[in-house]
Design a protein around this motif. Structure first.
Motif, PDB file in Angstrom:
ATOM      1  N   TRP A 141       3.511   6.001   5.331  1.00  0.00           N
ATOM      2  CA  TRP A 141       2.942   4.824   4.708  1.00  0.00           C
ATOM      3  C   TRP A 141       3.869   3.911   3.904  1.00  0.00           C
ATOM      4  O   TRP A 141       3.727   3.064   3.200  1.00  0.00           O
ATOM      5  CB  TRP A 141       1.718   5.043   3.845  1.00  0.00           C
ATOM      6  CG  TRP A 141       0.849   5.706   4.559  1.00  0.00           C
ATOM      7  CD1 TRP A 141       0.387   7.101   4.848  1.00  0.00           C
ATOM      8  CD2 TRP A 141      -0.285   4.681   5.198  1.00  0.00           C
ATOM      9  NE1 TRP A 141      -0.798   6.857   5.769  1.00  0.00           N
ATOM     10  CE2 TRP A 141      -1.168   5.610   6.103  1.00  0.00           C
ATOM     11  CE3 TRP A 141      -0.408   3.301   5.309  1.00  0.00           C
ATOM     12  CZ2 TRP A 141      -2.208   5.149   6.666  1.00  0.00           C
ATOM     13  CZ3 TRP A 141      -1.302   2.861   6.097  1.00  0.00           C
ATOM     14  CH2 TRP A 141      -2.395   3.896   6.832  1.00  0.00           C
ATOM     15  N   THR A 160      -2.466   6.850   0.967  1.00  0.00           N
ATOM     16  CA  THR A 160      -4.046   7.221   1.274  1.00  0.00           C
ATOM     17  C   THR A 160      -4.252   8.614   1.143  1.00  0.00           C
ATOM     18  O   THR A 160      -3.539   9.284   2.228  1.00  0.00           O
ATOM     19  CB  THR A 160      -4.395   6.526   2.575  1.00  0.00           C
ATOM     20  OG1 THR A 160      -3.993   5.044   2.649  1.00  0.00           O
ATOM     21  CG2 THR A 160      -6.000   6.619   2.805  1.00  0.00           C
ATOM     22  N   ARG A 190     -11.327  -3.564   4.243  1.00  0.00           N
ATOM     23  CA  ARG A 190     -10.014  -3.327   4.067  1.00  0.00           C
ATOM     24  C   ARG A 190      -9.327  -2.660   5.278  1.00  0.00           C
ATOM     25  O   ARG A 190     -10.155  -2.003   5.980  1.00  0.00           O
ATOM     26  CB  ARG A 190      -9.696  -2.634   2.912  1.00  0.00           C
ATOM     27  CG  ARG A 190     -10.228  -3.290   1.415  1.00  0.00           C
ATOM     28  CD  ARG A 190      -9.674  -2.419   0.218  1.00  0.00           C
ATOM     29  NE  ARG A 190     -10.251  -1.043   0.417  1.00  0.00           N
ATOM     30  CZ  ARG A 190      -9.771  -0.090  -0.476  1.00  0.00           C
ATOM     31  NH1 ARG A 190      -8.680  -0.181  -1.311  1.00  0.00           N
ATOM     32  NH2 ARG A 190     -10.315   1.086  -0.486  1.00  0.00           N
ATOM     33  N   ASN A 191      -8.191  -3.211   5.644  1.00  0.00           N
ATOM     34  CA  ASN A 191      -7.349  -2.459   6.856  1.00  0.00           C
ATOM     35  C   ASN A 191      -6.113  -2.107   6.094  1.00  0.00           C
ATOM     36  O   ASN A 191      -5.699  -2.678   5.201  1.00  0.00           O
ATOM     37  CB  ASN A 191      -7.228  -3.548   7.955  1.00  0.00           C
ATOM     38  CG  ASN A 191      -8.458  -3.733   8.730  1.00  0.00           C
ATOM     39  OD1 ASN A 191      -8.628  -4.744   9.188  1.00  0.00           O
ATOM     40  ND2 ASN A 191      -9.414  -2.696   8.742  1.00  0.00           N
ATOM     41  N   PHE A 192      -5.849  -0.996   6.631  1.00  0.00           N
ATOM     42  CA  PHE A 192      -4.311  -0.571   5.967  1.00  0.00           C
ATOM     43  C   PHE A 192      -3.328  -0.597   7.543  1.00  0.00           C
ATOM     44  O   PHE A 192      -3.604  -0.164   8.310  1.00  0.00           O
ATOM     45  CB  PHE A 192      -4.336   0.767   5.693  1.00  0.00           C
ATOM     46  CG  PHE A 192      -5.236   0.857   4.538  1.00  0.00           C
ATOM     47  CD1 PHE A 192      -4.705   0.505   3.179  1.00  0.00           C
ATOM     48  CD2 PHE A 192      -6.438   1.466   4.758  1.00  0.00           C
ATOM     49  CE1 PHE A 192      -5.573   0.556   2.102  1.00  0.00           C
ATOM     50  CE2 PHE A 192      -7.542   1.569   3.314  1.00  0.00           C
ATOM     51  CZ  PHE A 192      -6.890   1.045   2.203  1.00  0.00           C
ATOM     52  N   LYS A 206      -7.215  -7.008   2.712  1.00  0.00           N
ATOM     53  CA  LYS A 206      -8.725  -7.221   2.011  1.00  0.00           C
ATOM     54  C   LYS A 206      -9.299  -8.458   2.524  1.00  0.00           C
ATOM     55  O   LYS A 206      -8.738  -9.520   1.968  1.00  0.00           O
ATOM     56  CB  LYS A 206      -8.604  -6.679   0.618  1.00  0.00           C
ATOM     57  CG  LYS A 206     -10.133  -6.507  -0.036  1.00  0.00           C
ATOM     58  CD  LYS A 206      -9.917  -6.088  -1.476  1.00  0.00           C
ATOM     59  CE  LYS A 206     -11.204  -5.710  -1.950  1.00  0.00           C
ATOM     60  NZ  LYS A 206     -11.351  -5.770  -3.390  1.00  0.00           N
ATOM     61  N   GLU A 265      -1.870  -3.269   2.393  1.00  0.00           N
ATOM     62  CA  GLU A 265      -3.669  -3.337   2.717  1.00  0.00           C
ATOM     63  C   GLU A 265      -3.972  -4.643   2.953  1.00  0.00           C
ATOM     64  O   GLU A 265      -3.478  -5.672   2.153  1.00  0.00           O
ATOM     65  CB  GLU A 265      -4.251  -2.969   1.090  1.00  0.00           C
ATOM     66  CG  GLU A 265      -5.746  -3.023   1.202  1.00  0.00           C
ATOM     67  CD  GLU A 265      -6.063  -2.790  -0.298  1.00  0.00           C
ATOM     68  OE1 GLU A 265      -6.108  -1.773  -0.890  1.00  0.00           O
ATOM     69  OE2 GLU A 265      -6.240  -3.870  -0.969  1.00  0.00           O
ATOM     70  N   HIS A 276       0.824  -0.872   0.184  1.00  0.00           N
ATOM     71  CA  HIS A 276      -0.113  -0.148  -0.004  1.00  0.00           C
ATOM     72  C   HIS A 276       0.903   1.334  -0.119  1.00  0.00           C
ATOM     73  O   HIS A 276       1.860   1.450   0.912  1.00  0.00           O
ATOM     74  CB  HIS A 276      -0.873  -0.117   1.134  1.00  0.00           C
ATOM     75  CG  HIS A 276      -1.917   1.203   1.458  1.00  0.00           C
ATOM     76  ND1 HIS A 276      -2.742   1.296   0.493  1.00  0.00           N
ATOM     77  CD2 HIS A 276      -1.748   2.271   2.126  1.00  0.00           C
ATOM     78  CE1 HIS A 276      -3.113   2.567   0.730  1.00  0.00           C
ATOM     79  NE2 HIS A 276      -2.608   3.069   1.935  1.00  0.00           N
TER      80      HIS A 276
END
Ligand SMILES: [Zn+2]
Length: 200
Positions: free
Chosen positions: A74, A66, A87-89, A81, A79, A63
């Motif tokens: 980041w 965002t 979805r979680n990051f 899914k 990510e 990822h």
């Protein structure tokens, strides 16, 4: 809000779910995916040993950014899914190992902001005191999960010599639950060829 209530009820009303009974997302699987020069998503599948059913499946992918989350780093984020599209990051960090033995990648729990070797996507909840429900991926303590050995340590220590004697005499061991690790695939086709899933 519902999640918060669930979590609190888990603490106060004697719910007990052992982390060995819920899928564990290991940091090494995420590290393997991030280090893959092909920069492709990996597929993680957790199959139950009890009924042979797939209980959890996620797609993890690098990822990069965002929009609107400026200020956070980041780099090395992933990510996660789920099959249902949620979805979680998750951010990661590289921690150097002692004596120049390289480094290990840890997953940062989004709740306590601590680098962890594993995250869990299930927390105590549902019908029974030992049942669990899905939740955003987080560390063991934030998810309110316990180790199976917690609370039994005293008994095991005091009986240890005896237990060892029994083990030596009869060759039996007290069953110690192991972590529920995923099968890791680099493509749905690879997972299909293993027989775990069928492609539509
Ligand atoms: Zn945490």
């Amino acid at each position: 809000m519902v999640e918060q209530r669930e979590r609190r009820s888990g603490r106060f009303f004697g719910r007990r779910v052992n982390c060995e009974h819920v899928p564990l997302l290991p940091s090494w699987a995420v590290a393997k995916m991030l280090d893959d020069p092909r920069k492709i998503p990996y597929l993680l599948i957790w199959k139950s040993e009890h009924d042979g059913e797939i209980k959890e499946a996620v797609r993890i992918a690098p990822h990069y950014e965002t929009p609107g989350l400026g200020g956070l780093d980041w780099t090395g984020a992933v990510e996660i899914k789920r099959h249902d599209g949620t979805r979680n990051f998750i951010r990661t960090l590289l921690r150097p190992l002692p004596r120049n033995r390289g480094s290990v990648r840890l997953l940062i729990c989004p709740y306590c902001n601590t680098g962890r070797r594993a995250l869990y996507g299930w927390q105590p909840g549902g019908q029974y005191t030992s049942s669990s429900v899905t939740c955003p991926w987080q560390c063991r303590s934030c998810a309110g999960l316990r180790y199976a050995s917690e609370g039994e340590a005293l008994v095991f220590r005091s009986r240890w010599a005896f237990a060892r004697l029994i083990e030596g005499q009869f060759g039996c061991r007290s069953p110690r639950p192991e972590s529920w690790l995923p099968c890791v695939f680099t493509s749905p086709e690879e997972a299909a060829s293993s027989g775990l899933i069928t492609l539509r």
